[in-house]
Design an enzyme around this catalytic site. Structure first.
Site, PDB file in Angstrom:
ATOM      1  N   THR A  27       0.827  -1.213   0.000  1.00 52.14           N
ATOM      2  CA  THR A  27       0.000   0.000   0.000  1.00 52.14           C
ATOM      3  C   THR A  27       0.860   1.261   0.000  1.00 52.14           C
ATOM      4  O   THR A  27       2.067   1.201   0.222  1.00 52.14           O
ATOM      5  CB  THR A  27      -0.890   0.025   1.258  1.00 52.14           C
ATOM      6  OG1 THR A  27      -0.053   0.052   2.416  1.00 52.14           O
ATOM      7  CG2 THR A  27      -1.788  -1.196   1.312  1.00 52.14           C
ATOM      8  N   ASP A  28       0.224   2.396  -0.262  1.00 52.58           N
ATOM      9  CA  ASP A  28       0.924   3.679  -0.128  1.00 52.58           C
ATOM     10  C   ASP A  28       0.101   4.632   0.719  1.00 52.58           C
ATOM     11  O   ASP A  28      -0.986   4.286   1.194  1.00 52.58           O
ATOM     12  CB  ASP A  28       1.278   4.274  -1.492  1.00 52.58           C
ATOM     13  CG  ASP A  28       0.068   4.731  -2.294  1.00 52.58           C
ATOM     14  OD1 ASP A  28      -1.002   5.014  -1.705  1.00 52.58           O
ATOM     15  OD2 ASP A  28       0.185   4.821  -3.524  1.00 52.58           O
ATOM     16  N   CYS A  29       0.617   5.844   0.948  1.00 51.53           N
ATOM     17  CA  CYS A  29      -0.025   6.775   1.874  1.00 51.53           C
ATOM     18  C   CYS A  29      -1.345   7.322   1.337  1.00 51.53           C
ATOM     19  O   CYS A  29      -2.040   8.048   2.054  1.00 51.53           O
ATOM     20  CB  CYS A  29       0.930   7.900   2.260  1.00 51.53           C
ATOM     21  SG  CYS A  29       1.454   8.902   0.857  1.00 51.53           S
TER      22      CYS A  29
END
Lengths: 143, 143, 143, 143
Positions: B24-26
């Site tokens: 995942t990313d922010c």
């Protein structure tokens, strides 16, 4: 393996790292394993700066592998942050040496620090081997 | 290269993928480049399922590299999601072949789809080379 | 979506990328999914250079997501290579725009090129939404 | 923080990991930072197995972050290897707990082992906070 105190006499090398989307996770912060990548970039650039190319070492049948890491995660970095990895060699032995590394920002806030033991191995068998004396001299020169 | 229609006659292989923090990313969703990794896992498991080991191919001096990808990102996957990669071969030529792949969830919602062109190359020089006929027969068998 | 011809009139932004161990795979070359990360770094730095912070956009309730990528892998990069990502906007529509990007070395050898469609979405629902006119003006300014 | 001895009484959870291209580097082996990802998958599946969803914890305003890792890299894994991550909780305190994890193959050869300190923090400020008693009870139950 205790965290090494910063050696005032050794060469410290600084390398900037920008935080991109790829480095973050859904907690909104840098994913912890990515600091390990940042540290490796710092060590690679340290060796490049001081004329020790890892590809050259490979040709001499010497490979250096990470054999131990003690990592202290102290503060969460975020997207777009500009970080600085500092790298220095704090100890040199016959078949290994130790880096002390730190990731900070411009205001000297520490995000992460690590003690990294690098072992000299034979590239084909991955067995520990003594660092060739010419390379050992080079490592001592930059520590 | 147009997106290939799903070929009803070809073998379709399904592989489950769990979404972890690392994926995942922010933005709170799966980082787009990581779908490219998921597709590669799907192709690897497809080849393993049908008895085509990439390490075996290497020994026969054949390497397959990705030469083209058309990727359509349709929906955002999130932490803990359970996804399924479907993989099939839709076209086989003398020196290349094409995979059509899709990432879906249990409810057949499509998150991402891709057409992936694989080229046969010489592992040392990375130049295009005709797929050896025994391997070509194998690829046609599973397409 | 065809590969866009390079537009001579548009702003082209160049960003250097060094290849580290983390970027390579056991084939001895850069792992194909990592070019997708390199392209994203190029787009982020393009937007930063021209004053479009992605975090600022988020505050205005606009998120840009990758909705399509056509990638052409042409040559294999290796450890320690110094690459340059070039980035330009080739098309702007009401709810999307298109980047053309290329990864080259110092000798203008092309390693990888991509056409990347960016869609404007609502950050909470991830539904397509028209780009706010002030931001659209900014994007047209740098295209 | 010394490496914890395996506690014979605690629950040990095993999770299989297949090595893909994405996990390897041009040294022909698994890139060292990727073991850190493997350990995180092991902890996530451990928590899922025992009914502790990280997304549920987030809703209760509790986040767990890695605050310290001591990692011992002992042997190099390679493409297609099938590894097993073992995970157990060896110590529980008011605001932190410790995992001992190991990556092995089918023949009980150890590739990597780690002691991982997890700290309970407030998700918005990332400050240390006492683990809520209901969750603490759950953690003690599985340790």
């Amino acid at each position: 393996m205790k965290t090494q105190l910063e050696k005032s006499s050794s060469k410290v090398f600084y390398w900037p790292i920008r935080v991109y989307y790829e480095d973050t996770d859904c907690g909104g912060i840098v994913y912890h394993a990515n600091y390990v990548k940042f540290f490796e970039r710092g060590r690679t650039e340290f060796l490049r700066e001081f004329g020790l190319s890892q590809q050259e070492l490979m040709k001499q049948n010497v490979a250096f592998v990470v054999s131990r890491m003690d990592i202290n995660f102290k503060r969460a970095a975020r997207l777009d942050d500009m970080l600085i990895v500092s790298t220095q060699i704090t100890q040199v032995k016959h078949a290994s040496f130790i880096f002390y590394q730190r990731i900070e920002d411009d205001n000297h806030k520490i995000y992460c620090e690590a003690t990294v033991k690098i072992a000299s191995v034979n590239p084909t068998e991955m067995k520990s081997q003594v660092i060739p004396s010419a390379i050992l001299t080079e490592i001592k020169r930059v520590s």
